[in-house]
Design a protein around this motif. Structure first.
Motif, PDB file in Angstrom:
ATOM      1  N   SER A  78     -15.927  -2.201  11.916  1.00  0.00           N
ATOM      2  CA  SER A  78     -16.047  -1.918  10.485  1.00  0.00           C
ATOM      3  C   SER A  78     -15.896  -0.428  10.208  1.00  0.00           C
ATOM      4  O   SER A  78     -15.233  -0.025   9.244  1.00  0.00           O
ATOM      5  N   THR A  79     -16.511   0.395  11.058  1.00  0.00           N
ATOM      6  CA  THR A  79     -16.403   1.841  10.862  1.00  0.00           C
ATOM      7  C   THR A  79     -14.952   2.288  10.998  1.00  0.00           C
ATOM      8  O   THR A  79     -14.462   3.103  10.206  1.00  0.00           O
ATOM      9  N   ALA A  80     -14.267   1.736  11.996  1.00  0.00           N
ATOM     10  CA  ALA A  80     -12.855   2.079  12.172  1.00  0.00           C
ATOM     11  C   ALA A  80     -12.055   1.686  10.928  1.00  0.00           C
ATOM     12  O   ALA A  80     -11.214   2.454  10.438  1.00  0.00           O
ATOM     13  N   LEU A  81     -12.339   0.492  10.395  1.00  0.00           N
ATOM     14  CA  LEU A  81     -11.659   0.053   9.163  1.00  0.00           C
ATOM     15  C   LEU A  81     -11.949   1.012   8.009  1.00  0.00           C
ATOM     16  O   LEU A  81     -11.066   1.357   7.217  1.00  0.00           O
ATOM     17  N   CYS A  82     -13.219   1.438   7.916  1.00  0.00           N
ATOM     18  CA  CYS A  82     -13.614   2.383   6.851  1.00  0.00           C
ATOM     19  C   CYS A  82     -12.789   3.661   6.946  1.00  0.00           C
ATOM     20  O   CYS A  82     -12.329   4.195   5.932  1.00  0.00           O
ATOM     21  N   VAL A  83     -12.620   4.171   8.183  1.00  0.00           N
ATOM     22  CA  VAL A  83     -11.879   5.426   8.353  1.00  0.00           C
ATOM     23  C   VAL A  83     -10.411   5.229   7.976  1.00  0.00           C
ATOM     24  O   VAL A  83      -9.828   6.011   7.221  1.00  0.00           O
ATOM     25  N   VAL A  84      -9.828   4.128   8.491  1.00  0.00           N
ATOM     26  CA  VAL A  84      -8.399   3.896   8.283  1.00  0.00           C
ATOM     27  C   VAL A  84      -8.084   3.607   6.810  1.00  0.00           C
ATOM     28  O   VAL A  84      -7.069   4.050   6.274  1.00  0.00           O
ATOM     29  N   LEU A  85      -8.961   2.864   6.135  1.00  0.00           N
ATOM     30  CA  LEU A  85      -8.709   2.511   4.736  1.00  0.00           C
ATOM     31  C   LEU A  85      -9.381   3.482   3.764  1.00  0.00           C
ATOM     32  O   LEU A  85      -8.815   3.852   2.732  1.00  0.00           O
ATOM     33  N   GLY A  86     -10.620   3.872   4.104  1.00  0.00           N
ATOM     34  CA  GLY A  86     -11.390   4.711   3.180  1.00  0.00           C
ATOM     35  C   GLY A  86     -10.897   6.151   3.148  1.00  0.00           C
ATOM     36  O   GLY A  86     -10.938   6.796   2.099  1.00  0.00           O
ATOM     37  N   GLY A  87     -10.406   6.652   4.300  1.00  0.00           N
ATOM     38  CA  GLY A  87      -9.891   8.023   4.326  1.00  0.00           C
ATOM     39  C   GLY A  87      -8.771   8.219   3.322  1.00  0.00           C
ATOM     40  O   GLY A  87      -8.855   9.083   2.441  1.00  0.00           O
ATOM     41  N   PRO A  88      -7.708   7.399   3.418  1.00  0.00           N
ATOM     42  CA  PRO A  88      -6.628   7.517   2.426  1.00  0.00           C
ATOM     43  C   PRO A  88      -7.113   7.318   0.985  1.00  0.00           C
ATOM     44  O   PRO A  88      -6.663   8.014   0.074  1.00  0.00           O
ATOM     45  N   LEU A  89      -8.066   6.387   0.782  1.00  0.00           N
ATOM     46  CA  LEU A  89      -8.595   6.181  -0.569  1.00  0.00           C
ATOM     47  C   LEU A  89      -9.258   7.457  -1.084  1.00  0.00           C
ATOM     48  O   LEU A  89      -9.080   7.855  -2.240  1.00  0.00           O
ATOM     49  N   ALA A  90     -10.009   8.128  -0.192  1.00  0.00           N
ATOM     50  CA  ALA A  90     -10.665   9.379  -0.593  1.00  0.00           C
ATOM     51  C   ALA A  90      -9.628  10.426  -0.985  1.00  0.00           C
ATOM     52  O   ALA A  90      -9.815  11.164  -1.957  1.00  0.00           O
ATOM     53  N   VAL A  91      -8.520  10.499  -0.222  1.00  0.00           N
ATOM     54  CA  VAL A  91      -7.477  11.484  -0.537  1.00  0.00           C
ATOM     55  C   VAL A  91      -6.883  11.191  -1.917  1.00  0.00           C
ATOM     56  O   VAL A  91      -6.706  12.094  -2.739  1.00  0.00           O
ATOM     57  N   VAL A  92      -6.628   9.912  -2.190  1.00  0.00           N
ATOM     58  CA  VAL A  92      -6.076   9.545  -3.498  1.00  0.00           C
ATOM     59  C   VAL A  92      -7.066   9.904  -4.607  1.00  0.00           C
ATOM     60  O   VAL A  92      -6.692  10.471  -5.636  1.00  0.00           O
ATOM     61  N   LEU A  93      -8.340   9.606  -4.386  1.00  0.00           N
ATOM     62  CA  LEU A  93      -9.342   9.896  -5.417  1.00  0.00           C
ATOM     63  C   LEU A  93      -9.489  11.395  -5.649  1.00  0.00           C
ATOM     64  O   LEU A  93      -9.684  11.851  -6.771  1.00  0.00           O
ATOM     65  N   ALA A  94      -9.396  12.178  -4.574  1.00  0.00           N
ATOM     66  CA  ALA A  94      -9.608  13.622  -4.708  1.00  0.00           C
ATOM     67  C   ALA A  94      -8.365  14.333  -5.230  1.00  0.00           C
ATOM     68  O   ALA A  94      -8.465  15.311  -5.955  1.00  0.00           O
ATOM     69  N   ARG A  95      -7.180  13.860  -4.861  1.00  0.00           N
ATOM     70  CA  ARG A  95      -5.979  14.643  -5.138  1.00  0.00           C
ATOM     71  C   ARG A  95      -4.964  13.922  -6.007  1.00  0.00           C
ATOM     72  O   ARG A  95      -4.053  14.548  -6.536  1.00  0.00           O
ATOM     73  N   GLY A  96      -5.070  12.595  -6.076  1.00  0.00           N
ATOM     74  CA  GLY A  96      -4.054  11.831  -6.789  1.00  0.00           C
ATOM     75  C   GLY A  96      -4.134  12.081  -8.285  1.00  0.00           C
ATOM     76  O   GLY A  96      -5.164  12.491  -8.803  1.00  0.00           O
ATOM     77  N   ARG A  97      -3.023  11.835  -8.970  1.00  0.00           N
ATOM     78  CA  ARG A  97      -3.047  11.940 -10.422  1.00  0.00           C
ATOM     79  C   ARG A  97      -2.686  10.581 -11.000  1.00  0.00           C
ATOM     80  O   ARG A  97      -1.522  10.231 -11.108  1.00  0.00           O
ATOM     81  N   LEU A  98      -3.717   9.805 -11.307  1.00  0.00           N
ATOM     82  CA  LEU A  98      -3.502   8.484 -11.877  1.00  0.00           C
ATOM     83  C   LEU A  98      -4.314   8.395 -13.160  1.00  0.00           C
ATOM     84  O   LEU A  98      -5.386   8.989 -13.257  1.00  0.00           O
ATOM     85  N   PRO A  99      -3.830   7.629 -14.128  1.00  0.00           N
ATOM     86  CA  PRO A  99      -4.683   7.399 -15.299  1.00  0.00           C
ATOM     87  C   PRO A  99      -5.855   6.515 -14.888  1.00  0.00           C
ATOM     88  O   PRO A  99      -5.725   5.669 -14.013  1.00  0.00           O
ATOM     89  N   GLY A 100      -6.995   6.714 -15.508  1.00  0.00           N
ATOM     90  CA  GLY A 100      -8.162   5.887 -15.217  1.00  0.00           C
ATOM     91  C   GLY A 100      -8.798   6.181 -13.881  1.00  0.00           C
ATOM     92  O   GLY A 100      -9.434   5.318 -13.274  1.00  0.00           O
ATOM     93  N   MET A 101      -8.634   7.413 -13.390  1.00  0.00           N
ATOM     94  CA  MET A 101      -9.186   7.778 -12.092  1.00  0.00           C
ATOM     95  C   MET A 101     -10.711   7.681 -12.080  1.00  0.00           C
ATOM     96  O   MET A 101     -11.309   7.310 -11.077  1.00  0.00           O
ATOM     97  N   ARG A 102     -11.336   7.992 -13.222  1.00  0.00           N
ATOM     98  CA  ARG A 102     -12.803   7.969 -13.266  1.00  0.00           C
ATOM     99  C   ARG A 102     -13.316   6.549 -13.110  1.00  0.00           C
ATOM    100  O   ARG A 102     -14.301   6.300 -12.406  1.00  0.00           O
TER     101      ARG A 102
END
Lengths: 280, 387
Positions: A78-102
């Motif tokens: 589960s931790t490995a899955l969190c890193v592989v999936l959650g890491g990219p999600l964090a990058v998108v949340l921190a740096r991505g420009r999408l409407p409705g990010m909040r």
């Protein structure tokens, strides 16, 4: 910040100690002591209640070992899955420009505030044999997710993901994008800069998030029992076994609880120095 | 490798407008002076490709490549535009050597080749012994030296210097200034230098543009602009007195043989140099001072101008006297002017202590890019270029 953080700083540099001499109104000591007691005394109670001579026998029993092994394996996956999936999600949340990010960010944090049982039920209605996705998986591929080890992993990933995402996103925001800009002016393509600059910069945040997530996976109970059930060797993790033994063999339950406490303490000791900065 | 720049940058934001047209010849160093908020950083970001101009009329050409235009945006990593900022921003997880090798590595050079280049450049910036250190183990000045090596290792066609000395303490800045001079002027690197310091401009650049509120208010050969500022901003931050000559121990010798004593970094004797001092360091006498160890310059008073709370006296050459005193300025109090009872045309003595005079290597520039006399401080025939 916590007093532990202040003390750490004071130890390192002289001037900070003088500023600390001014702080701390006496009034705070009483509630602070009560709060500490509330956390520490139950654990002490557990240790006092334990049947120490029989402890090894209780811990090395067949069901206990099976549960421990299952817990460690599923938590690791589960931790490995969190890193592989959650890491990219964090990058998108921190740096991505999408409407409705909040809105997106609030949804990601949902498992933090949701009762885990509710999460387990939600997973069941998505992936159960008659669920939205589960029915099709069953029909097309003959895959049944609930009440399998895979379900344990999914339930744990569900509850642990926000820990990793929050930690990594915080690290990304603290680091800013100045280093990536420098890397670009040196000729580094975005992908190269990501793996050579961004990832190493947020590595401490990633590690502390992973450790916290691992701890959360080990302790998972509600979502697991709702979505995966309690089948020995397949889905019965340590917390589930503790809950089961509580009714029949209290000594075994206490011994297993102590084991979980030890694991938790180890995890805190490993994650602590960075988690204060990462989660700020 | 090094390329010229031809750019028009138009950025409009609700509270801010930048409209600048600039050219930098290959091998030339252009200084951009201006107050905070003038648009200097925006300009650099557009050149680096980190920011897209808002207006379609904008363009940036590097050599014969168009990297920014209405429908063109070459990303920063494909521009070959290097950046050395105020903060060194060394990658904290890499050693100094790996930092410098980062550029060549990211351009696909094999590790061994990249590290060889990195070692050469570290040696060139006098940081060979720092190769294995992490940035946290380096002083501010050392970090900036490594950052310069890193920027140059990538082989940029254009190097942007964004106040590279501003964050250094007073002890480290002079060494870094002469290092920049050696590395950038020595290799004929095209560069744009953003700075607050007239001294940096004098030491490092061939030409200056002065930016205020997003527009160029003044431009020309550095020494001319610094010695004869026209805009109020330039007058406030620049307005330095400059005397050209050749280096000699303890100062410099002017073309007509007068010795100006001053403090200088290690200069080779006979090398072109310039003596720099602020007008506020000049004392003015109506009679020649006797037996003084200080620099005494015989001048004729050309003009008296108000300058804040002070009065600025402008010098002209005396008939038959050295022409290089023309345009030198002295700032004195109104009371001193009254005591001297002087008016334009009077013969005066400008006196300045050797400790107030800095002697720096002169920017002799790049011969190919040069269409002006090499000692232009007395020339007032600047062609006003429209912004």
């Amino acid at each position: 910040m916590t007093t532990a953080g202040t003390k750490g700083r004071a130890r390192r540099s002289g001037p900070a100690r003088t500023s600390q001499a001014v702080a701390l109104p006496g009034l705070l000591w009483v509630p602070a002591a009560v709060a500490f007691a509330l956390i520490a005394l139950p654990v002490l109670g557990l240790a006092l209640r334990a049947d120490w001579p029989r402890l090894p026998a209780l811990l090395f029993s067949g069901p206990a070992l099976a549960a421990l092994r299952l817990s460690l394996v599923t938590a690791a996956i589960s931790t490995a899955l969190c890193v592989v999936l959650g890491g990219p999600l964090a990058v998108v949340l921190a740096r991505g420009r999408l409407p409705g990010m909040r809105l997106l960010r609030s949804i990601v944090l949902l498992p933090l505030v949701l009762p885990p049982v509710v999460g387990g039920l939600a997973l069941l209605f998505l992936l159960g044999r008659r669920g939205l996705l589960g029915a099709r998986l069953d029909l097309w591929f003959g895959i049944t997710v609930p009440f399998s080890t895979a379900a344990v992993v999914l339930a744990q990933t569900f509850v642990a993901l926000p820990f990793l995402v929050v930690s990594v996103e915080g690290a990304l925001r603290t680091a800013g994008q100045r280093y990536e800009a420098v890397a670009a002016t040196l000729g580094a393509a975005p992908g190269y800069a990501f793996f050579r600059v961004t990832v190493p910069l947020v590595l401490p945040g990633l590690l502390s998030g992973a450790v916290l997530g691992f701890a959360r996976c080990l302790g998972e109970f509600g979502a697991t029992i709702a979505f995966a059930g309690s089948l020995e060797g397949t889905t019965r993790t340590l917390p589930l076994l503790v809950y089961l033994e509580r009714e029949t063999d209290v000594d075994a339950a206490v011994a297993l609880s102590l084991l979980l406490v030890v694991v938790a303490v180890v995890v805190i000791a490993v994650a602590r120095p960075r988690s204060g900065e990462g989660l700020g | 490798m090094t390329a010229g720049v031809d750019a028009r940058v138009l950025v409009r934001r609700p509270s801010f407008e930048l409209d600048v047209r600039l050219r930098v010849e290959p091998g030339e160093v252009l200084a951009v002076l201006g107050p905070n908020g003038a648009g200097k950083s925006t300009l650099l970001s557009v050149l680096a490709g980190l920011l897209r101009p808002t207006e379609p009329d904008s363009y940036v050409r590097l050599g014969d490549r168009t990297v920014t235009a209405a429908d063109v945006h070459v990303p920063p990593h494909r521009r070959g535009v290097g950046l050395l900022a105020q903060q060194a921003l060394l990658f904290p997880h890499l050693s100094a050597l790996a930092n410098v090798a980062f550029g060549p590595r990211s351009q696909g050079r094999p590790r061994r080749v990249a590290e060889a280049t990195a070692r050469e450049l570290l040696a060139a910036v006098d940081a060979a012994e720092l190769a294995d250190r992490r940035p946290a183990q380096l002083s501010g000045g050392q970090q900036q030296r490594v950052a310069l090596a890193r920027a140059l290792a990538a082989g940029p066609g254009l190097l942007l210097l964004d106040e590279p000395l501003a964050a250094l303490d007073v002890d480290a800045a002079p060494a870094m200034r002469s290092l920049l001079r050696r590395m950038i002027r020595g290799s004929g690197q095209t560069a744009v230098l953003v700075t607050h310091s007239a001294l940096d401009a004098v030491v490092l650049s061939d030409r200056v543009v002065v930016l205020t509120d997003g527009r160029i208010v003044e431009q020309g050969p550095t020494r001319e602009v610094v010695a004869h500022p026209r805009s109020p901003f330039t007058a406030r931050i620049a307005g330095l007195d400059l005397v050209p000559g050749t280096a000699r121990p303890g100062g410099l010798r002017t073309a007509d043989g007068q010795v100006v004593a001053g403090q200088g970094a290690a200069l080779t004797e006979g090398e072109p140099a310039v003596a720099v001092f602020p007008p506020s360091a000049v004392a003015v006498y109506a009679e020649p001072p006797k037996g003084s160890p200080r620099n005494v310059l015989a001048v004729r008073l050309a003009a008296v101008e108000p300058h804040g709370d002070l009065v600025r006296l402008r010098a002209a050459a005396r008939p038959g006297g050295p022409s290089w005193v023309d345009g030198l300025a002295a700032d004195v109090t109104p009371a001193a002017v009254a005591d001297l009872a002087i008016e334009p045309g009077a013969d005066l003595w400008f006196v300045v202590k050797a400790t107030e005079v800095g002697v720096h290597a002169a920017t002799t520039g790049v011969p190919a890019a040069r269409d002006r006399p090499s000692a232009p401080i007395v020339s007032l025939s600047r062609s006003p270029t429209p912004p």
